[in-house]
Design a protein around this motif. Structure first.
Motif, PDB file in Angstrom:
ATOM      1  N   UNK A   1      20.159  53.860  35.168  1.00 21.99           N
ATOM      2  CA  UNK A   1      19.716  55.461  34.845  1.00 21.99           C
ATOM      3  C   UNK A   1      18.751  55.443  34.596  1.00 21.99           C
ATOM      4  N   UNK A   2      17.312  53.992  34.578  1.00 24.15           N
ATOM      5  CA  UNK A   2      16.148  54.139  34.441  1.00 24.15           C
ATOM      6  C   UNK A   2      15.474  54.263  35.595  1.00 24.15           C
ATOM      7  N   UNK A   3      16.135  54.306  36.752  1.00 24.18           N
ATOM      8  CA  UNK A   3      15.760  54.616  37.534  1.00 24.18           C
ATOM      9  C   UNK A   3      16.151  55.153  39.578  1.00 24.18           C
ATOM     10  N   UNK A   4      17.351  55.376  38.306  1.00 26.02           N
ATOM     11  CA  UNK A   4      17.495  56.187  39.614  1.00 26.02           C
ATOM     12  C   UNK A   4      18.941  57.377  38.788  1.00 26.02           C
ATOM     13  N   UNK A   5      19.294  58.315  39.890  1.00 26.72           N
ATOM     14  CA  UNK A   5      20.289  58.904  39.059  1.00 26.72           C
ATOM     15  C   UNK A   5      21.829  59.646  40.035  1.00 26.72           C
ATOM     16  N   UNK A   6      22.215  59.899  39.383  1.00 28.06           N
ATOM     17  CA  UNK A   6      24.259  59.717  40.122  1.00 28.06           C
ATOM     18  C   UNK A   6      24.132  61.247  40.332  1.00 28.06           C
TER      19      UNK A   6
ATOM     20  N   UNK B   1      24.696  57.334  43.477  1.00 25.33           N
ATOM     21  CA  UNK B   1      23.699  56.395  43.077  1.00 25.33           C
ATOM     22  C   UNK B   1      22.437  57.038  43.726  1.00 25.33           C
ATOM     23  N   UNK B   2      21.241  57.467  43.226  1.00 22.89           N
ATOM     24  CA  UNK B   2      20.325  57.553  44.242  1.00 22.89           C
ATOM     25  C   UNK B   2      19.138  57.346  43.404  1.00 22.89           C
ATOM     26  N   UNK B   3      17.698  57.181  44.128  1.00 20.10           N
ATOM     27  CA  UNK B   3      16.618  56.687  43.428  1.00 20.10           C
ATOM     28  C   UNK B   3      15.883  57.749  43.230  1.00 20.10           C
ATOM     29  N   UNK B   4      15.696  58.077  41.621  1.00 20.04           N
ATOM     30  CA  UNK B   4      14.808  60.127  41.358  1.00 20.04           C
ATOM     31  C   UNK B   4      13.876  59.542  42.081  1.00 20.04           C
ATOM     32  N   UNK B   5      13.667  61.160  42.246  1.00 20.93           N
ATOM     33  CA  UNK B   5      12.543  61.299  43.323  1.00 20.93           C
ATOM     34  C   UNK B   5      10.987  60.662  42.856  1.00 20.93           C
ATOM     35  N   UNK B   6      10.978  61.012  41.546  1.00 22.12           N
ATOM     36  CA  UNK B   6       9.383  60.311  41.788  1.00 22.12           C
ATOM     37  C   UNK B   6       8.990  59.234  42.216  1.00 22.12           C
ATOM     38  N   UNK B   7      10.369  58.344  42.127  1.00 19.85           N
ATOM     39  CA  UNK B   7      10.029  56.897  42.397  1.00 19.85           C
ATOM     40  C   UNK B   7      10.181  56.296  43.766  1.00 19.85           C
ATOM     41  N   UNK B   8      10.730  57.156  45.052  1.00 26.97           N
ATOM     42  CA  UNK B   8      11.144  57.125  46.045  1.00 26.97           C
ATOM     43  C   UNK B   8       9.478  56.919  46.879  1.00 26.97           C
TER      44      UNK B   8
END
Length: 85
Positions: A56-61, A71-78
Protein backbone atom coordinates in the motif's frame (compact mmCIF):
# COMPACT_ATOMS: atom_id res chain seq x y z
CA UNK A 1 -9.55 -37.17 -3.10
CA UNK A 2 -6.90 -36.09 -0.66
CA UNK A 3 -7.92 -33.73 2.14
CA UNK A 4 -6.80 -30.10 1.72
CA UNK A 5 -3.22 -29.59 2.79
CA UNK A 6 -2.84 -27.66 6.02
CA UNK A 7 0.06 -25.32 6.63
CA UNK A 8 2.63 -26.52 9.11
CA UNK A 9 5.05 -24.34 11.05
CA UNK A 10 7.68 -25.12 8.41
CA UNK A 11 5.40 -23.51 5.78
CA UNK A 12 5.04 -20.17 7.57
CA UNK A 13 6.20 -17.18 5.65
CA UNK A 14 8.86 -15.06 7.29
CA UNK A 15 8.46 -11.29 6.91
CA UNK A 16 11.44 -9.52 5.39
CA UNK A 17 12.46 -5.97 6.27
CA UNK A 18 10.10 -3.38 4.74
CA UNK A 19 12.89 -1.73 2.71
CA UNK A 20 13.98 -5.11 1.39
CA UNK A 21 10.39 -5.96 0.45
CA UNK A 22 9.94 -2.59 -1.27
CA UNK A 23 13.05 -3.27 -3.36
CA UNK A 24 11.68 -6.71 -4.30
CA UNK A 25 8.33 -5.15 -5.26
CA UNK A 26 10.04 -2.53 -7.45
CA UNK A 27 11.89 -5.34 -9.26
CA UNK A 28 8.60 -7.17 -9.83
CA UNK A 29 6.90 -4.03 -11.17
CA UNK A 30 9.82 -3.63 -13.60
CA UNK A 31 9.00 -7.09 -14.97
CA UNK A 32 5.30 -6.34 -15.41
CA UNK A 33 3.26 -3.21 -14.65
CA UNK A 34 0.20 -4.82 -13.00
CA UNK A 35 -0.12 -7.72 -10.59
CA UNK A 36 -2.82 -9.73 -8.85
CA UNK A 37 -2.18 -9.80 -5.09
CA UNK A 38 -1.89 -13.61 -5.05
CA UNK A 39 0.87 -13.43 -7.69
CA UNK A 40 2.80 -10.89 -5.62
CA UNK A 41 2.44 -13.09 -2.56
CA UNK A 42 3.73 -16.15 -4.43
CA UNK A 43 6.69 -14.20 -5.82
CA UNK A 44 7.69 -12.58 -2.52
CA UNK A 45 6.61 -15.39 -0.16
CA UNK A 46 5.51 -12.82 2.42
CA UNK A 47 2.74 -13.00 5.05
CA UNK A 48 -0.50 -11.45 3.78
CA UNK A 49 -0.77 -8.62 6.31
CA UNK A 50 2.89 -7.59 5.96
CA UNK A 51 2.74 -7.62 2.16
CA UNK A 52 -0.50 -5.58 2.10
CA UNK A 53 0.99 -2.95 4.43
CA UNK A 54 4.20 -2.49 2.44
CA UNK A 55 2.43 -2.80 -0.92
CA UNK A 56 0.00 0.00 0.00
CA UNK A 57 3.00 2.33 0.49
CA UNK A 58 4.31 1.87 -3.06
CA UNK A 59 1.35 0.71 -5.14
CA UNK A 60 -2.35 1.26 -5.66
CA UNK A 61 -5.08 -1.29 -6.28
CA UNK A 62 -7.34 -0.49 -9.21
CA UNK A 63 -10.92 -0.41 -7.98
CA UNK A 64 -12.71 -0.36 -11.34
CA UNK A 65 -12.15 -0.55 -15.06
CA UNK A 66 -10.32 -3.12 -17.15
CA UNK A 67 -7.55 -3.57 -14.55
CA UNK A 68 -9.90 -4.01 -11.60
CA UNK A 69 -8.25 -5.59 -8.54
CA UNK A 70 -4.80 -5.39 -10.10
CA UNK A 71 -2.01 -3.59 -8.26
CA UNK A 72 0.28 -1.10 -10.00
CA UNK A 73 2.98 1.28 -8.85
CA UNK A 74 1.85 4.71 -7.72
CA UNK A 75 2.37 7.23 -10.55
CA UNK A 76 4.91 9.25 -8.55
CA UNK A 77 7.09 6.14 -8.13
CA UNK A 78 7.06 4.97 -11.75
CA UNK A 79 10.25 5.21 -13.78
CA UNK A 80 11.50 3.78 -17.04
CA UNK A 81 9.43 1.04 -18.67
CA UNK A 82 6.78 1.06 -15.96
CA UNK A 83 6.03 4.74 -16.62
CA UNK A 84 5.44 4.09 -20.33
CA UNK A 85 2.83 1.35 -19.74
Amino acid sequence: DAPPRRRTNDDKRVAMEPTELQAALFRLFERQPRWVFAQLQRETEQPTAHLKTVLAEVAAQNKRGPYRDLWELRPELRTGAAARQ
